[in-house]
Scaffold this motif. Structure first.
Motif, PDB file in Angstrom:
ATOM      1  N   MET A 350      17.687  75.930 -70.144  1.00 54.13           N
ATOM      2  CA  MET A 350      18.157  75.235 -68.957  1.00 54.13           C
ATOM      3  C   MET A 350      19.682  75.217 -68.952  1.00 54.13           C
ATOM      4  N   VAL A 351      20.265  74.816 -67.825  1.00 57.24           N
ATOM      5  CA  VAL A 351      21.710  74.613 -67.713  1.00 57.24           C
ATOM      6  C   VAL A 351      21.936  73.134 -67.457  1.00 57.24           C
ATOM      7  N   TYR A 352      22.769  72.534 -68.295  1.00 60.75           N
ATOM      8  CA  TYR A 352      23.063  71.135 -68.063  1.00 60.75           C
ATOM      9  C   TYR A 352      24.507  70.984 -67.612  1.00 60.75           C
ATOM     10  N   LEU A 353      24.730  69.875 -66.901  1.00 56.64           N
ATOM     11  CA  LEU A 353      26.022  69.544 -66.324  1.00 56.64           C
ATOM     12  C   LEU A 353      26.524  68.255 -66.946  1.00 56.64           C
ATOM     13  N   TYR A 354      27.796  68.279 -67.376  1.00 61.61           N
ATOM     14  CA  TYR A 354      28.429  67.045 -67.811  1.00 61.61           C
ATOM     15  C   TYR A 354      29.712  66.863 -67.005  1.00 61.61           C
ATOM     16  N   ALA A 355      29.899  65.643 -66.424  1.00 67.32           N
ATOM     17  CA  ALA A 355      31.083  65.333 -65.628  1.00 67.32           C
ATOM     18  C   ALA A 355      31.618  63.981 -66.075  1.00 67.32           C
ATOM     19  N   PRO A 356      32.830  63.929 -66.638  1.00 68.37           N
ATOM     20  CA  PRO A 356      33.396  62.631 -67.055  1.00 68.37           C
ATOM     21  C   PRO A 356      33.576  61.706 -65.850  1.00 68.37           C
ATOM     22  N   ASN A 357      33.304  60.426 -66.058  1.00 71.73           N
ATOM     23  CA  ASN A 357      33.407  59.440 -64.979  1.00 71.73           C
ATOM     24  C   ASN A 357      34.843  58.916 -64.929  1.00 71.73           C
ATOM     25  N   TYR A 358      35.689  59.631 -64.174  1.00 70.13           N
ATOM     26  CA  TYR A 358      37.103  59.267 -64.121  1.00 70.13           C
ATOM     27  C   TYR A 358      37.323  57.914 -63.458  1.00 70.13           C
ATOM     28  N   ALA A 359      36.522  57.551 -62.522  1.00 72.90           N
ATOM     29  CA  ALA A 359      36.709  56.268 -61.844  1.00 72.90           C
ATOM     30  C   ALA A 359      36.636  55.123 -62.863  1.00 72.90           C
ATOM     31  N   TYR A 360      35.613  55.164 -63.700  1.00 70.66           N
ATOM     32  CA  TYR A 360      35.449  54.093 -64.683  1.00 70.66           C
ATOM     33  C   TYR A 360      36.510  54.191 -65.774  1.00 70.66           C
ATOM     34  N   ARG A 361      36.735  55.408 -66.327  1.00 71.98           N
ATOM     35  CA  ARG A 361      37.646  55.571 -67.447  1.00 71.98           C
ATOM     36  C   ARG A 361      39.063  55.113 -67.106  1.00 71.98           C
ATOM     37  N   ILE A 362      39.554  55.540 -65.970  1.00 73.76           N
ATOM     38  CA  ILE A 362      40.940  55.215 -65.624  1.00 73.76           C
ATOM     39  C   ILE A 362      41.072  53.729 -65.288  1.00 73.76           C
ATOM     40  N   ALA A 363      40.120  53.180 -64.537  1.00 73.36           N
ATOM     41  CA  ALA A 363      40.184  51.762 -64.174  1.00 73.36           C
ATOM     42  C   ALA A 363      40.073  50.875 -65.413  1.00 73.36           C
ATOM     43  N   TYR A 364      39.192  51.247 -66.352  1.00 75.93           N
ATOM     44  CA  TYR A 364      39.024  50.445 -67.564  1.00 75.93           C
ATOM     45  C   TYR A 364      40.302  50.468 -68.410  1.00 75.93           C
ATOM     46  N   ALA A 365      40.912  51.660 -68.557  1.00 73.90           N
ATOM     47  CA  ALA A 365      42.150  51.757 -69.326  1.00 73.90           C
ATOM     48  C   ALA A 365      43.240  50.918 -68.674  1.00 73.90           C
ATOM     49  N   ASN A 366      43.273  50.870 -67.376  1.00 69.99           N
ATOM     50  CA  ASN A 366      44.269  50.097 -66.651  1.00 69.99           C
ATOM     51  C   ASN A 366      44.068  48.609 -66.885  1.00 69.99           C
ATOM     52  N   LEU A 367      42.833  48.150 -66.720  1.00 68.66           N
ATOM     53  CA  LEU A 367      42.550  46.719 -66.820  1.00 68.66           C
ATOM     54  C   LEU A 367      42.595  46.210 -68.260  1.00 68.66           C
ATOM     55  N   SER A 368      42.304  47.094 -69.218  1.00 69.98           N
ATOM     56  CA  SER A 368      42.296  46.662 -70.631  1.00 69.98           C
ATOM     57  C   SER A 368      43.665  46.789 -71.270  1.00 69.98           C
ATOM     58  N   GLY A 369      44.613  47.375 -70.557  1.00 68.35           N
ATOM     59  CA  GLY A 369      45.963  47.519 -71.106  1.00 68.35           C
ATOM     60  C   GLY A 369      46.029  48.520 -72.228  1.00 68.35           C
ATOM     61  N   SER A 370      45.262  49.618 -72.171  1.00 67.05           N
ATOM     62  CA  SER A 370      45.236  50.618 -73.229  1.00 67.05           C
ATOM     63  C   SER A 370      46.618  51.207 -73.439  1.00 67.05           C
ATOM     64  N   THR A 371      46.941  51.458 -74.716  1.00 65.80           N
ATOM     65  CA  THR A 371      48.211  52.097 -75.088  1.00 65.80           C
ATOM     66  C   THR A 371      47.995  53.529 -75.545  1.00 65.80           C
ATOM     67  N   ASP A 372      46.770  54.032 -75.456  1.00 65.50           N
ATOM     68  CA  ASP A 372      46.469  55.413 -75.860  1.00 65.50           C
ATOM     69  C   ASP A 372      47.048  56.369 -74.812  1.00 65.50           C
ATOM     70  N   PRO A 373      47.915  57.291 -75.216  1.00 62.63           N
ATOM     71  CA  PRO A 373      48.493  58.236 -74.242  1.00 62.63           C
ATOM     72  C   PRO A 373      47.439  59.030 -73.471  1.00 62.63           C
ATOM     73  N   ALA A 374      46.284  59.238 -74.094  1.00 66.22           N
ATOM     74  CA  ALA A 374      45.221  59.981 -73.406  1.00 66.22           C
ATOM     75  C   ALA A 374      44.680  59.212 -72.206  1.00 66.22           C
ATOM     76  N   ASP A 375      44.942  57.923 -72.174  1.00 67.63           N
ATOM     77  CA  ASP A 375      44.443  57.087 -71.082  1.00 67.63           C
ATOM     78  C   ASP A 375      45.471  56.915 -69.961  1.00 67.63           C
ATOM     79  N   TYR A 376      46.612  57.601 -70.058  1.00 66.18           N
ATOM     80  CA  TYR A 376      47.640  57.428 -69.039  1.00 66.18           C
ATOM     81  C   TYR A 376      47.386  58.386 -67.861  1.00 66.18           C
ATOM     82  N   TYR A 377      47.323  57.824 -66.677  1.00 68.42           N
ATOM     83  CA  TYR A 377      47.135  58.606 -65.435  1.00 68.42           C
ATOM     84  C   TYR A 377      48.059  58.027 -64.361  1.00 68.42           C
ATOM     85  N   THR A 378      48.652  58.886 -63.605  1.00 67.91           N
ATOM     86  CA  THR A 378      49.407  58.389 -62.451  1.00 67.91           C
ATOM     87  C   THR A 378      48.406  58.001 -61.363  1.00 67.91           C
ATOM     88  N   LEU A 379      48.883  57.185 -60.395  1.00 66.63           N
ATOM     89  CA  LEU A 379      48.002  56.784 -59.307  1.00 66.63           C
ATOM     90  C   LEU A 379      47.538  58.013 -58.515  1.00 66.63           C
TER      91      LEU A 379
END
Length: 433
Positions: A350-379
C-alpha cells in the motif's frame, strides 16, 4: 424688363415713329444686350395727328357721322394674329427672364464641403475613395439625391445651400485589402448656408476582422470602386483581389488555429486519461498526483518508492510524504500529524500518507513559549503552511485563538479535526505500477 417703346393702343402712333424693342437683364447676363422685335409689314402706321382723313360712306353712314359717331376701320384677321403673336412672345420672354433670375441669381453656386471620415488604415491615394450618399433638400425646395467619393482628407464634395443627410454607401478598400463596417458607421446632417455651414453627427469606419468579411461585402466595395472610388478599372480589380486574398488567408489561419486547438485539446484529454491511470508523478512502484489546490505552490521530490512534497515558498517545510509499504505496517492518526493510506494495491502493498499538523504544532509552540529554534515560524510562514494543508479551509490565526480560548493545549474538537483531516490519500490519485 423694360420697354424702350410700345404702343398704348392700336390707334396711337409710337413716339418719334421708332420700332418697339425689349431688353432682359443686363448685357452681362444676357449676351446681345436687347432683343429687337420687328414690326409686321402688314401693320400700317396711322396718319399723323391733325391730317385729314378721307373716307367714303353711304348716306346712312354719313348721317350717322353727323350725330357724333367716330368712324373706324375693322382690323383684318392677319393683323389680329400678328398682335396676338407679339403678346405671346412677350409672355415667353418674361417667363424666361423670371426663370433665369430664379435659377441663376437666387440659387447660390455650389460650395466645396470638406467632411472627414475616420477609417483606420485607409489612404485614398493607395486605396479607394470613400463612397457616400447625400439625401436632402436644397434652398429651392428641390429634393437632392446624389453620390460622392471622398478623399481621406475629406475633399471631393460640392453642395448648394440646403440641408442634407450623409451616409456611407459602401465600404472603401484599403491598399492591404481591408474592408470596413458600413452598417455601424453612423450618419451626419449637413446644413449649408452661404459661406458657412454646420454639421451634426459623425461617421467612422471600423475594419471588419479579415476572416469575417463576406463575398458580398467585397463585391459591393468593388462596384463602388468602379463607380468612382478609383480612376481606372485595373486598380479596382487589384484592390478587390487584395481584399479576397486577405480574407482567405485569415480564414485559413483561423482554421489552422482551430485545428491546433482541437489537437491540443485531444492531447490534453489523452494525458488526463493516462494520468488517471498512472498519475503525473512516478515512483518506482506507484504513480500519484497532487491535490489541485497545491498546483503551482509545491515542489515534488521522488526517491525510489517514496515521494516528499514541499512548499515552494518555504522549501525547507515538508507538507506531505508518500511511501510504498506493506499493508501490515499499519497506520494511525495523532494530534501532531495525519496518516492515511490507500489500502492493498493488490500485491500486499500500500501507499501511506503522512502530513504534519502545522496548525497545531505552530500554535502550541507559540502558546507554550517554546525556545526550540525548530519551533520558530513567522506569521506569514504559518499562514501559508496551514492554508496548504487544510486546503484553504482553516486560517492559522483563527486556530491559534481557538486553542488559546480552549485552555492553550488543544483547540476544540471541530477545529482540531478541521486542521488535521483536510489532507486525504484520495487527493493523490495513487495507482500501483
Amino acid at each position: 424688363m423694360s420697354a424702350a417703346a410700345s404702343r398704348s393702343d392700336a390707334g396711337a402712333p409710337a413716339a418719334g415713329g421708332a420700332d418697339p424693342t425689349i431688353s432682359m437683364g443686363s448685357p452681362q447676363s444676357v449676351p446681345g444686350g436687347t432683343v429687337q422685335m420687328p414690326r409686321p409689314a402688314s401693320y400700317a402706321d396711322p396718319a399723323p395727328a391733325g391730317s385729314p382723313v378721307q373716307t367714303y360712306a353711304p348716306p346712312q353712314q354719313q348721317q350717322a357721322a353727323s350725330f357724333g359717331e367716330a368712324p373706324h376701320r375693322k382690323a383684318s384677321r392677319k393683323t389680329r394674329n400678328v398682335v396676338i403673336g407679339v403678346f405671346v412672345a412677350l409672355v415667353v420672354l418674361v417667363a424666361a427672364a423670371a426663370a433665369g433670375w430664379f435659377f441663376f441669381i437666387r440659387t447660390p453656386a455650389p460650395t466645396a464641403v470638406v467632411f472627414m471620415i475616420d477609417a483606420a488604415g485607409l489612404d485614398s491615394s493607395t486605396g479607394t475613395r470613400i463612397p457616400v450618399h447625400i439625401e436632402g433638400e436644397d434652398v429651392r425646395g428641390k429634393e437632392v439625391s446624389a453620390d460622392y467619393y471622398l478623399e481621406t482628407d475629406g475633399s471631393g464634395m460640392e453642395l448648394v445651400d440646403g440641408v442634407y443627410e450623409l451616409t456611407v454607401a459602401a465600404s472603401p478598400i484599403a491598399a492591404d485589402g481591408t474592408i470596413y463596417n458600413v452598417a455601424d458607421a453612423g450618419s451626419a446632417t449637413i446644413e449649408i448656408e452661404g459661406d458657412s455651414g454646420s454639421m451634426e453627427g459623425s461617421i467612422s469606419l471600423d475594419p471588419i476582422p479579415a476572416a469575417e468579411v463576406t463575398d458580398r461585402q467585397i463585391e459591393d466595395a468593388y462596384e463602388a470602386a468602379l463607380a468612382g472610388g478609383v480612376d481606372d478599372e485595373q486598380r479596382a480589380e487589384e484592390l478587390r483581389d487584395a481584399a479576397t486574398a486577405r480574407r482567405d488567408e485569415a480564414v485559413e489561419a483561423e482554421q489552422e488555429a482551430q485545428r491546433r486547438q482541437e489537437e491540443e485539446e485531444a492531447r490534453r484529454r489523452e494525458e488526463e486519461a493516462a494520468r488517471e491511470q498512472q498519475g503525473a508523478y512516478q515512483a518506482d512502484s506507484f504513480s500519484f498526483d497532487i491535490p489541485s489546490y497545491w498546483e503551482g505552490r509545491v515542489t515534488v521530490q521522488v526517491d525510489g518508492d517514496s515521494a516528499t512534497i514541499y512548499s515552494s515558498t518555504y522549501p525547507e517545510r515538508e507538507l506531505a510524504t508518500l511511501a510504498y509499504v506493506s499493508v501490515d505496517a499499519g497506520v494511525g492518526t495523532d494530534i501532531g500529524g495525519a496518516i492515511d493510506s490507500t489500502g492493498d494495491l493488490g500485491n500486499g502493498m500500500m501507499v501511506y500518507l503522512y502530513a504534519p499538523n502545522y496548525a497545531y504544532r505552530i500554535a502550541y509552540a507559540n502558546l507554550s513559549g517554546s525556545t526550540d529554534p525548530a519551533d520558530y515560524y513567522t506569521l506569514e510562514e504559518a499562514e501559508e503552511l496551514v492554508d496548504l494543508q487544510s486546503g484553504g479551509t482553516v486560517n492559522y490565526t483563527d486556530y491559534l485563538n481557538n486553542m488559546r480560548d480552549n485552555g492553550g493545549t488543544s483547540p476544540d474538537q471541530d477545529m482540531l479535526l478541521a486542521g488535521v483531516q483536510q489532507i486525504d490519500i484520495d487527493d493523490f490519485n495513487v495507482h500501483g505500477r
